[in-house]
Design an enzyme around this catalytic site. Structure first.
Site, PDB file in Angstrom:
ATOM      1  N   ASN A 184       0.803  -1.225   0.000  1.00 51.81           N
ATOM      2  CA  ASN A 184       0.000   0.000   0.000  1.00 51.81           C
ATOM      3  C   ASN A 184       0.835   1.274   0.000  1.00 51.81           C
ATOM      4  O   ASN A 184       0.284   2.366  -0.122  1.00 51.81           O
ATOM      5  CB  ASN A 184      -0.925   0.040   1.223  1.00 51.81           C
ATOM      6  CG  ASN A 184      -1.903  -1.113   1.265  1.00 51.81           C
ATOM      7  OD1 ASN A 184      -1.503  -2.250   1.464  1.00 51.81           O
ATOM      8  ND2 ASN A 184      -3.178  -0.827   1.087  1.00 51.81           N
ATOM      9  N   VAL A 191       0.035   6.639  -1.070  1.00 54.12           N
ATOM     10  CA  VAL A 191      -0.563   5.779  -0.060  1.00 54.12           C
ATOM     11  C   VAL A 191      -1.870   5.226  -0.619  1.00 54.12           C
ATOM     12  O   VAL A 191      -2.758   5.981  -1.015  1.00 54.12           O
ATOM     13  CB  VAL A 191      -0.838   6.545   1.246  1.00 54.12           C
ATOM     14  CG1 VAL A 191      -1.503   5.637   2.278  1.00 54.12           C
ATOM     15  CG2 VAL A 191       0.465   7.128   1.803  1.00 54.12           C
ATOM     16  N   CYS A 192      -1.987   3.913  -0.664  1.00 54.19           N
ATOM     17  CA  CYS A 192      -3.170   3.256  -1.225  1.00 54.19           C
ATOM     18  C   CYS A 192      -4.103   2.859  -0.088  1.00 54.19           C
ATOM     19  O   CYS A 192      -3.773   1.988   0.727  1.00 54.19           O
ATOM     20  CB  CYS A 192      -2.731   2.030  -2.017  1.00 54.19           C
ATOM     21  SG  CYS A 192      -4.053   1.271  -2.977  1.00 54.19           S
ATOM     22  N   LEU A 193      -5.277   3.501  -0.033  1.00 51.04           N
ATOM     23  CA  LEU A 193      -6.212   3.276   1.070  1.00 51.04           C
ATOM     24  C   LEU A 193      -7.613   3.696   0.645  1.00 51.04           C
ATOM     25  O   LEU A 193      -7.785   4.698  -0.048  1.00 51.04           O
ATOM     26  CB  LEU A 193      -5.768   4.091   2.294  1.00 51.04           C
ATOM     27  CG  LEU A 193      -6.389   3.750   3.645  1.00 51.04           C
ATOM     28  CD1 LEU A 193      -5.945   2.359   4.120  1.00 51.04           C
ATOM     29  CD2 LEU A 193      -5.992   4.793   4.682  1.00 51.04           C
TER      30      LEU A 193
END
Length: 358
Positions: A184, A191-193
């Site tokens: 992530n 930032v992967c969220l």
């Protein structure tokens, strides 16, 4: 990529609680947190009195806190600073920029949440008085994960449409140092969220302008990204969780993550982000001996997360060797901070025994 959210686990967690790598930063591995389940200890050891057959009562031993421990004890979890000249998003605005009343009200509401001591003990935040759109946070890696004892920095920018974020938000930047320590967290700092709209999730996992907060975002990063088995953050790998092959790949991935976490430590000690310089140095000064103890356990064969229930297999020989090799660099940085008596207690690389008998 982000794992599915267990709501009860997430809520209980809440309640209980960039730059390029220097050329001389060689590849290696090691641990970050104290051995899990063991009490934290200071780098300035106080010798215990030897046991005696005397029946006379002994005076209590006075434990003197180090200057670093005192600094950390008084370091506020939330505070404001004058400027953020090294902030990733510093070029996105200026001090004279005017924002809407809705924007100011929401940002101040986030500040108030932090000021009311709602931050976990392992998250610290600094906001900028002259640039309310800028914020910086550091998260201490949780014990029982390959990130334990590490410091992970994030620069945050409140966009003009905040608290709305749009389809995908570029409001959080991770200080990666060029390292990919999690599926992530990208080397670019992305930032992967779900909360940021950078990963698909159900409605309740996405940012809700009237409900979501910056505290929720930071706790999500700590609980859902910097977790015990980051390999399964990849959605295509999550389905293999609990299978022999999936767990084997997860073990190898966590070992590599620990190497990268060690490299992140060294980079952080050499070039700490602004307004966190003394915090970074004090943090690693206080945890240096525990980090060496944990790394010794890895060198001797313990797996990453060795005191977490359910672990049975030992660390790979490659991992053990890389921990031993790179910990020399880590210890050198600890010594520069003023930590003593480290070189003599660091374990050498493991000896590989070969069977020559026929």
């Amino acid at each position: 990529m982000e794992p599915a959210v267990d709501k009860k686990l997430f809520l209980s967690f809440v309640l209980l609680n960039s730059q390029d790598i220097p050329a001389d930063l060689e590849m290696g591995m090691s641990t970050t947190d104290q051995p899990w389940g063991c009490p934290n200890s200071s780098s300035n050891r106080t010798s215990k009195p030897s046991r005696s057959s005397s029946s006379h009562p002994r005076a209590p031993v006075e434990v003197v806190s180090s200057a670093q421990a005192n600094f950390l004890r008084h370091f506020k979890r939330f505070d404001t600073v004058d400027d953020f000249s090294d902030h990733h998003f510093v070029s996105k605005g200026n001090a004279s920029k005017q924002h809407s009343k809705t924007w100011v009200k929401k940002v101040q509401a986030d500040w108030k949440i932090f000021l009311e001591n709602n931050l976990p003990e392992t998250i610290f935040v600094r906001a900028c008085e002259s640039r309310m759109d800028l914020m910086r946070a550091v998260i201490i890696g949780a014990e029982g994960t390959p990130y334990h004892d590490g410091l992970f920095f994030f620069d945050i920018h409140f966009p003009d449409n905040y608290p709305s974020l749009g389809a995908t938000s570029n409001m959080v930047h991770y200080h990666s140092g060029g390292l990919r320590i999690n599926p992530n967290l990208y080397t670019s700092g992305k930032v992967c969220l779900s909360l940021l709209g950078t990963w698909n999730g159900n409605t309740r996992e996405q940012w809700l302008p009237r409900e979501s907060t910056m505290l929720q975002l930071l706790v999500s990063i700590q609980a859902l990204i910097l977790n015990q088995k980051p390999y399964f953050n990849e959605p295509t790998y999550e389905r293999t969780k609990g299978t022999p092959s999936g767990e084997a790949y997860s073990k190898v991935y966590s070992e590599n993550v620990y190497i990268l976490s060690l490299r992140t430590m060294v980079y952080g000690m050499r070039k700490p982000p602004k307004h966190f310089e003394e915090f970074v140095h004090s943090h690693y000064f206080e945890r240096a001996h525990d980090l060496v103890k944990a790394s010794n356990a890895y060198i001797e064969g313990a797996p990453v997360g060795f005191l977490v229930k359910g672990t049975s297999q030992g660390g790979s020989m490659q991992f053990r060797n890389e921990v031993a090799v790179f910990m020399k660099t880590v210890v050198d940085e600890f010594v520069k901070l003023g930590v003593n008596e480290l070189e003599d207690i660091l374990e050498p690389p493991p000896v590989i025994h070969t069977n020559t008998s026929r």
